[in-house]
Design a protein around this motif. Structure first.
Motif, PDB file in Angstrom:
ATOM      1  N   UNK A  23      62.663  32.966  26.400  1.00  0.00           N
ATOM      2  CA  UNK A  23      61.828  31.776  26.605  1.00  0.00           C
ATOM      3  C   UNK A  23      60.834  31.632  25.452  1.00  0.00           C
ATOM      4  N   UNK A  24      60.169  32.737  25.095  1.00  0.00           N
ATOM      5  CA  UNK A  24      59.183  32.698  24.026  1.00  0.00           C
ATOM      6  C   UNK A  24      59.839  32.353  22.692  1.00  0.00           C
ATOM      7  N   UNK A  25      60.926  33.040  22.361  1.00  0.00           N
ATOM      8  CA  UNK A  25      61.550  32.820  21.057  1.00  0.00           C
ATOM      9  C   UNK A  25      62.082  31.394  20.928  1.00  0.00           C
ATOM     10  N   UNK A  26      62.718  30.880  21.984  1.00  0.00           N
ATOM     11  CA  UNK A  26      63.279  29.528  21.911  1.00  0.00           C
ATOM     12  C   UNK A  26      62.173  28.474  21.833  1.00  0.00           C
ATOM     13  N   UNK A  27      61.112  28.657  22.606  1.00  0.00           N
ATOM     14  CA  UNK A  27      60.020  27.685  22.587  1.00  0.00           C
ATOM     15  C   UNK A  27      59.336  27.653  21.225  1.00  0.00           C
ATOM     16  N   UNK A  28      59.043  28.829  20.689  1.00  0.00           N
ATOM     17  CA  UNK A  28      58.360  28.896  19.392  1.00  0.00           C
ATOM     18  C   UNK A  28      59.280  28.409  18.274  1.00  0.00           C
ATOM     19  N   UNK A  29      60.553  28.801  18.319  1.00  0.00           N
ATOM     20  CA  UNK A  29      61.492  28.346  17.289  1.00  0.00           C
ATOM     21  C   UNK A  29      61.683  26.832  17.329  1.00  0.00           C
ATOM     22  N   UNK A  30      61.634  26.246  18.521  1.00  0.00           N
ATOM     23  CA  UNK A  30      61.747  24.791  18.642  1.00  0.00           C
ATOM     24  C   UNK A  30      60.631  24.094  17.851  1.00  0.00           C
ATOM     25  N   UNK A  31      59.396  24.582  18.020  1.00  0.00           N
ATOM     26  CA  UNK A  31      58.265  23.987  17.310  1.00  0.00           C
ATOM     27  C   UNK A  31      58.362  24.273  15.817  1.00  0.00           C
ATOM     28  N   UNK A  32      58.738  25.503  15.461  1.00  0.00           N
ATOM     29  CA  UNK A  32      58.881  25.862  14.046  1.00  0.00           C
ATOM     30  C   UNK A  32      59.866  24.938  13.341  1.00  0.00           C
ATOM     31  N   UNK A  33      61.011  24.734  13.953  1.00  0.00           N
ATOM     32  CA  UNK A  33      62.051  23.920  13.320  1.00  0.00           C
ATOM     33  C   UNK A  33      61.671  22.447  13.287  1.00  0.00           C
ATOM     34  N   UNK A  34      61.059  21.969  14.352  1.00  0.00           N
ATOM     35  CA  UNK A  34      60.678  20.554  14.402  1.00  0.00           C
ATOM     36  C   UNK A  34      59.636  20.218  13.350  1.00  0.00           C
ATOM     37  N   UNK A  35      58.752  21.176  13.047  1.00  0.00           N
ATOM     38  CA  UNK A  35      57.641  20.907  12.133  1.00  0.00           C
ATOM     39  C   UNK A  35      57.748  21.709  10.838  1.00  0.00           C
ATOM     40  N   UNK A  36      58.934  22.254  10.577  1.00  0.00           N
ATOM     41  CA  UNK A  36      59.232  22.930   9.301  1.00  0.00           C
ATOM     42  C   UNK A  36      58.217  24.028   8.973  1.00  0.00           C
ATOM     43  N   UNK A  37      57.973  24.892   9.942  1.00  0.00           N
ATOM     44  CA  UNK A  37      57.058  26.017   9.742  1.00  0.00           C
ATOM     45  C   UNK A  37      57.884  27.283   9.521  1.00  0.00           C
ATOM     46  N   UNK A  38      57.746  27.951   8.372  1.00  0.00           N
ATOM     47  CA  UNK A  38      58.511  29.172   8.122  1.00  0.00           C
ATOM     48  C   UNK A  38      57.948  30.360   8.889  1.00  0.00           C
ATOM     49  N   UNK A  39      58.761  31.418   8.990  1.00  0.00           N
ATOM     50  CA  UNK A  39      58.339  32.616   9.728  1.00  0.00           C
ATOM     51  C   UNK A  39      57.022  33.176   9.215  1.00  0.00           C
ATOM     52  N   UNK A  40      56.831  33.143   7.892  1.00  0.00           N
ATOM     53  CA  UNK A  40      55.630  33.760   7.316  1.00  0.00           C
ATOM     54  C   UNK A  40      54.383  32.902   7.463  1.00  0.00           C
ATOM     55  N   UNK A  41      54.496  31.814   8.256  1.00  0.00           N
ATOM     56  CA  UNK A  41      53.342  30.980   8.565  1.00  0.00           C
ATOM     57  C   UNK A  41      53.125  30.880  10.080  1.00  0.00           C
TER      58      UNK A  41
ATOM     59  N   UNK B 103      61.317  38.459  17.352  1.00  0.00           N
ATOM     60  CA  UNK B 103      61.209  37.355  16.397  1.00  0.00           C
ATOM     61  C   UNK B 103      60.253  37.739  15.271  1.00  0.00           C
ATOM     62  N   UNK B 104      60.402  37.027  14.148  1.00  0.00           N
ATOM     63  CA  UNK B 104      59.562  37.286  12.983  1.00  0.00           C
ATOM     64  C   UNK B 104      58.327  36.393  13.026  1.00  0.00           C
ATOM     65  N   UNK B 105      57.223  36.956  12.577  1.00  0.00           N
ATOM     66  CA  UNK B 105      55.993  36.182  12.415  1.00  0.00           C
ATOM     67  C   UNK B 105      55.122  36.903  11.404  1.00  0.00           C
ATOM     68  N   UNK B 106      54.086  36.220  10.950  1.00  0.00           N
ATOM     69  CA  UNK B 106      53.227  36.797   9.914  1.00  0.00           C
ATOM     70  C   UNK B 106      52.154  37.703  10.497  1.00  0.00           C
ATOM     71  N   UNK B 107      51.595  37.286  11.641  1.00  0.00           N
ATOM     72  CA  UNK B 107      50.463  37.993  12.238  1.00  0.00           C
ATOM     73  C   UNK B 107      50.604  37.969  13.749  1.00  0.00           C
TER      74      UNK B 107
END
Length: 259
Positions: free
Chosen positions: A72-90, A110-114
């Motif tokens: 649930x967490x990975x899909x929800x966060x990835x949905x926003x990342x992809x929709x708004x072109x946010x890379x893992x390191x941001x 999942x990957x993230x910066x912080x």
């Protein structure tokens, strides 16, 4: 502000084009994250895309804090990342209490910066049924799952004294006894594979669970100590996304580590 209200993502999203993404997950209070200070909210809205993510107890999400899927967490966060072109390191994940436990577990999925975990656990604990005070009658389940299988967890050891403490909003004894009597090495949260930075903020006066000791355990067990910062504050209560002192530490850390 965009509202998402499905079983795939239940959240409020504040868009800030071109900025990094900050995700907030609160604790064992069901529904959307609450008890967040205006100072923290305003700072995040100004400097980040901000996702306030619910994970149980509202809408079509799980009714109890039991077997909540990591997917649930990975899909929800990835949905926003992809929709708004946010890379893992941001991507910055901020969790408080059980949300801090979830944030630390999420470093394995999942990957993230912080990752910022406020008064978190160093273990996966047994989940919480809808009626907390009937927990001794409920079939034990893990808080989290992956691929429809519960993650290894520490079962609660509940006695009369622990229940009396719980009625006074002091759950620390229950967690401490559970760690001592039902220790499960597979339930220890491992963040060794995480490549991002970790900020742990704990309290020596934590009445919910022994967050200071558990954060010390996380640091002690980690093979990436250089990536971890642990700050322990002498604050009462558990709302570290609200208190001035802890919010100041979060904002200062983000200012120093996010470009």
């Amino acid at each position: 502000m965009e509202q998402y209200r499905s079983n795939e993502i239940y959240a409020d999203f504040y868009e800030n084009g071109g900025k990094p993404l900050a995700v907030i997950m609160s604790g064992s209070r069901p529904g959307l994250p609450a008890n967040i200070s205006d100072d923290l909210l305003n700072y995040l809205k100004w400097n980040f895309n901000l996702l306030l993510l619910a994970y149980y107890g509202i809408g079509d999400l799980p009714k109890s804090l039991e077997m909540v899927p990591m997917e649930y967490f990975t899909k929800a966060i990835n949905f926003i990342k992809e929709k708004h072109n946010v890379p893992d390191n941001k991507v910055i994940i901020i969790g408080q209490s059980k949300g801090g436990e979830a944030a630390l577990v999420l470093t394995n999925y999942m990957k993230s910066a912080i990752t910022i975990a406020c008064v978190p656990s160093s273990y996966v604990f047994q989940g919480l049924p809808e009626d907390l005070f009937r927990i001794y009658e409920a079939q034990p389940k893990a808080s989290w799952s992956f691929n429809n299988k519960e993650l290894p967890y520490i079962k609660f050891n509940i006695d009369e004294a622990a229940m009396d403490d719980a009625k006074n909003n002091n759950f620390c004894r229950c967690h401490e006894i559970s760690i001592e009597k039902n220790f499960n090495p597979d339930a220890v949260i491992n963040i060794d594979a995480y490549k991002g930075k970790v900020l742990l903020i704990s309290s020596g006066n934590d009445s919910y669970w022994p967050s200071k000791n558990m954060c010390n355990t996380l640091v002690k067990n980690s093979k990436n100590k250089d990536n971890i910062k642990h700050i322990s504050l002498n604050l009462e209560g558990h709302s570290f996304l609200k208190y001035d002192e802890s919010v100041k530490e979060i904002i200062n850390y983000l200012k120093a580590n996010v470009r």
